[in-house]
Design a protein around this motif. Structure first.
Motif, short mmCIF file in Angstrom:
data_model
loop_
_atom_site.label_atom_id
_atom_site.label_comp_id
_atom_site.label_asym_id
_atom_site.label_seq_id
_atom_site.Cartn_x
_atom_site.Cartn_y
_atom_site.Cartn_z
N SER A 379 0.82 -1.22 0.00
CA SER A 379 0.00 0.00 0.00
C SER A 379 0.85 1.27 0.00
O SER A 379 0.33 2.38 0.05
N THR A 381 3.82 3.92 -1.57
CA THR A 381 4.33 4.37 -2.87
C THR A 381 5.77 3.89 -3.00
O THR A 381 6.42 3.59 -1.99
N SER A 394 0.50 11.18 8.57
CA SER A 394 -0.62 11.19 7.64
C SER A 394 -0.41 10.15 6.54
O SER A 394 -1.34 9.50 6.10
N ARG A 395 0.87 9.98 6.12
CA ARG A 395 1.14 8.95 5.13
C ARG A 395 0.85 7.56 5.71
O ARG A 395 0.29 6.68 5.06
N ARG A 396 1.25 7.40 6.94
CA ARG A 396 1.02 6.09 7.59
C ARG A 396 -0.48 5.79 7.70
O ARG A 396 -0.92 4.66 7.53
N ALA A 397 -1.24 6.84 8.01
CA ALA A 397 -2.69 6.66 8.14
C ALA A 397 -3.27 6.23 6.80
O ALA A 397 -4.14 5.36 6.73
N ARG A 398 -2.76 6.83 5.71
CA ARG A 398 -3.24 6.48 4.38
C ARG A 398 -2.91 5.01 4.07
O ARG A 398 -3.74 4.25 3.58
N VAL A 399 -1.66 4.63 4.42
CA VAL A 399 -1.23 3.25 4.18
C VAL A 399 -2.13 2.28 4.95
O VAL A 399 -2.56 1.26 4.43
N ARG A 401 -5.20 2.69 5.91
CA ARG A 401 -6.51 2.58 5.26
C ARG A 401 -6.42 1.70 4.03
O ARG A 401 -7.25 0.83 3.80
N GLY A 402 -5.36 1.90 3.27
CA GLY A 402 -5.18 1.14 2.03
C GLY A 402 -5.04 -0.34 2.28
O GLY A 402 -5.52 -1.17 1.50
#
Lengths: 489, 310
Positions: A379, A381, A394-399, A401-402
């Motif tokens: 998940s 980039t 915030s990147r970790r939170a996105r990961v 969720r992904g």
């Protein structure tokens, strides 16, 4: 209670650590421990006695070289003797008939695993030797045994010969005739389990053998069998022209002392081992590894070979270089995870490492964690995988969720990754991990030998201090130092 | 004196006896003074009966201590001492099956591969059916033809079988069976499970799930959880009892294959190391070749000598 044998060996090493040579007294003490340990491993009493006698003679003999750690020497003697007893370094291949079908007869006690083993052997013969196989249901005793073989045959896509209203010898005879007519290469006869004291059934299986003239007659033996293994093996050996033994259920925690007993009383080699319920969990027998197991010494050789099989050499080399340089990225981590999974379940792998086996047996390892870790890394980039430091909250939170996981789980993985990277740095200094994971380096002859020597000495390869200590101890310099110290005293 | 022990069990035991005590009587001949050699030989014979190093160690420690302080001086006294000691290890808990206060009594049966679970279940069911309607649950959905094997048995002994297709969730089979037992007011429900090595974490977890599912409908079930052990197994039997005990609350052991030359000596080691009573012993392949275990009778039979046989 299971670890008592290795503990016995360990205490033996400790006891010898301070002394310069093997004396009658300390050998005797140590052998008492080994004797108990062998009994606890289910080695038959008579076999144990003979074994101890042999080791005693050898240990006291000229083979004891001065200057070598006597504990190592002792363990080596025991290990060699065990390996020897279980039939030389290499397993014999299956003997196939020159013309016409090869007949393989399977016999054994009830519940040893004959029917399952028939399926496994058939699968192995087809895969390794590229021969066609006919399975023959000659177990007409146990309810649904025929059915069981039919199901296995269907799973394997192999013909199963069944006949009703006929005695097992007749069924087998007709099956061999069928194989001849249909040009099938190999016939495997699955006979009923029988107690070796059941005269009628023993006569029956002897009749099967007489009428089908098998090329291989395998005794299927449960690795967990106790002292009685010698009696049943002897009885089968007396009535049948056994050519080998198949040891089943070795995936459990039994030490398998029965292997030693059966080998000793029949004089027939152990040819294969069953390692699980699935049809591919079957392997040729390796005496040295069995000796390790009986002695509780793990199975580093197996680990190296298994790793070698699945890890693509080039990837491994590149990866090892990265590990050592400290440029190990999350992408590399992902590949490593995938390769480790290919090697088999985590537990299988860790169980092979000496000193870890016992702890692992009780430690639940979550295979799902691998899947989760994979999902998390996938998940990210490409930039994040290459430079994990950019992973802000915030990147970790996105990961998270992904990947469908919690933020905490992402943080956990990042922590493990960092920890791993750090450890690689330390391992690099020792150079040990490289040997285990990097086949190009690990298989260089001298290094492999060193690994095996360490294993023989019972060194826990994951314990850096032990490895360090062993290296120092086995080094020439260390030996000289010790000699000097002795002089000074 | 031997109570429930039948001829079949005696025959199995006869061989055990030849192994353990035939040998011991040869070592401890009548009316001789005990000496160090005899004691050593005695120890070795106990080993060869699969009693196991730990228990043998304990027994011999007691024997040696008694010999040292002159409690036992002769071979006969030693023999009697040994018998009392073994009796001490085996006696204790009741071997009768626990019953549910009301509704069906649930018996869950587990064990490693090839110990004889399915056959034992058939034998147990055959006994229980005299005591009310029995339902069997084919919980071994893994091994090829396992449920067929149980179906054949169910047919032979005339009891009802609950089964699903191969590969079904064993917990689902158990649930169905519990429902059936409740609705048909069965007295007994005996649940078979697939053989599993006690080192297989996931399969052991599966057993735990079966147990939990049963409890959803009958909170105090299973009333009996039996572990089936093969009498020819060596020291690993103890490991099996310990590991299965961690997942299931074992209430009893079934010791199979005690006929032939299987060693009853294993019972002594197992009872000494794991405090679970042996409830049944299997002594043959036929459906009535199952006996309730009688510890006192067992010891008597084991230590029966030609002189007391009468």
């Amino acid at each position: 209670m299971l670890e008592s044998l290795s503990k016995g060996i360990q205490s033996l090493i400790t006891r010898f650590a301070g002394t310069g040579k093997l004396t009658e007294e300390n050998v005797k003490d140590a052998l008492r421990e080994v004797r108990l340990a062998l009994l606890e491993a289910d080695v038959n009493l008579g076999v144990t006695r003979a074994f101890i006698e042999r080791v005693k003679t050898r240990a006291m003999g000229k083979e004891v070289i001065e200057g070598v750690n006597p504990g190592q020497m002792m363990v080596k003697v025991i290990h060699d003797e065990l390996t020897q007893l279980m039939g030389g370094p290499d397993a014999e291949p299956i003997k196939f008939a020159g013309g016409g079908p090869t007949v393989i007869l399977m016999a054994g006690l009830q519940g040893a695993g004959k029917t399952t083993t028939c399926g496994k052997l058939a699968a192995l013969i087809r895969k390794k030797h590229e021969k066609s196989v006919l399975l023959v249901a000659a177990d007409l005793q146990r309810p649904a045994a025929v059915e069981q073989l039919k199901v296995l045959g269907a799973q394997l896509g192999m013909p199963v010969h069944t006949e009703t209203g006929m005695t097992p010898p007749s069924v087998c005879e007709r099956a061999v005739a069928r194989a001849k007519a249909e040009r099938i290469d190999v016939v495997i006869l699955d006979t009923a389990g029988r107690l070796h004291v059941d005269d009628a059934l023993m006569t029956e299986v002897a009749e099967v053998s007489r009428r089908t003239q098998p090329h291989e007659v395998f005794l299927v033996c449960d690795a967990m069998t106790g002292q009685d293994a010698v009696n049943s093996a002897k009885a089968f050996n007396d009535r049948l022209p056994l050519t080998g033994v198949i040891l089943t259920k070795l995936d459990g925690d039994a030490r398998g002392g029965a292997a030693l007993s059966v080998r000793e009383v029949t004089g027939k080699p152990i040819r294969f081992v069953g390692l699980g319920e699935k049809l591919d969990k079957f392997d040729v027998f390796h005496p040295a590894r069995m000796a390790d197991r009986i002695l509780g010494m793990g199975d580093v050789v197996s680990l190296v070979e298994k790793a070698q099989e699945v890890i693509d050499e080039r990837t491994a080399r590149a990866q090892a270089e990265k590990m050592f340089k400290g440029t190990f990225s999350l992408d590399d981590f992902l590949r490593l995870l995938q390769q480790v999974r290919k090697m088999g379940s985590m537990k299988d792998i860790l169980g092979m490492i000496p000193g870890l086996g016992a702890q692992m047996a009780n430690m639940p390892l979550d295979e799902r964690e691998f899947t989760r870790s994979e999902a998390i890394i996938l998940s990210m980039t490409p930039l994040e995988r290459l430079e994990p430091d950019v992973l802000s909250n915030s990147r970790r939170a996105r990961v998270a969720r992904g990947a469908g996981v919690t933020l905490e789980q992402v943080n956990d993985l990042m922590r493990s990754f960092k920890e791993m990277k750090k450890q690689f740095g330390e391992l690099r200094k020792m150079g040990v991990f490289g040997k285990l994971m990097d086949p190009t380096k690990g298989l260089q002859k001298d290094k492999e030998k060193e690994l095996m020597r360490m294993q023989e000495a019972g060194v826990n390869l994951l314990d850096m201090q032990q490895v360090k200590a062993w290296r120092q101890f086995s080094g020439q310099k260390a030996r000289e130092d010790a000699r000097k110290q002795r002089k000074r005293r | 004196m031997f109570g429930k022990l039948t001829a079949a069990l005696k025959e199995g035991l006869r061989k055990t006896k030849e192994k353990i005590l035939g040998g011991i009587r040869a070592i401890l001949p009548f009316g001789r003074d005990l000496d160090a050699d005899l004691v050593d030989q005695l120890e070795e014979h106990l080993y060869s009966a699969d009693i196991g190093p730990r228990t043998v160690g304990k027994i011999m420690e007691a024997v040696r201590a008694a010999w040292k302080n002159r409690t036992i001086k002769t071979t006969d006294e030693c023999f009697a001492f040994l018998k009392a000691h073994v009796k001490g290890i085996l006696s204790g808990e009741s071997t009768a099956l626990r019953r549910a206060a009301s509704g069906p009594t649930v018996v869950l049966v587990a064990g490693v591969n090839g110990t004889g679970k399915t056959t034992s279940i058939a034998k147990i069911a055959n006994r229980l059916k005299k005591d009310g309607p029995v339902i069997l649950a084919a919980g071994d959905t893994f091994r090829a033809a396992a449920s067929e094997q149980l179906a054949l048995w169910a047919d032979r002994i005339g009891v009802r079988l609950i089964r699903q297709d191969k590969g079904a969730d064993p917990a689902a089979v158990a649930f169905d069976a519990v429902e059936a037992a409740l609705s048909s007011k069965a007295a007994w429900l005996v649940i078979d499970t697939a053989g599993r090595l006690h080192t297989q974490e996931n399969l052991m977890a599966e057993l735990d799930k079966v147990k939990r599912i049963i409890r959803k409908r009958i909170p105090d079930a299973p009333h009996e959880t039996l572990l089936v052990l093969d009498a020819t197994t060596g020291q690993n039997a103890i490991s099996q009892a310990v590991e299965f005990g961690k997942v299931l609350d074992l209430t009893g052991l079934v010791l199979t294959k005690l006929d032939g030359t299987a060693k009853g000596g294993a019972i002594i080691g197992i009872r000494d190391q794991v405090k679970i009573p042996v409830k049944f012993v299997g002594v043959g392949e036929k459906v009535d070749d199952l006996e309730t275990f009688d510890p006192d009778g067992f010891v008597e039979a084991l230590f029966e000598t030609p002189e007391t046989k009468g």
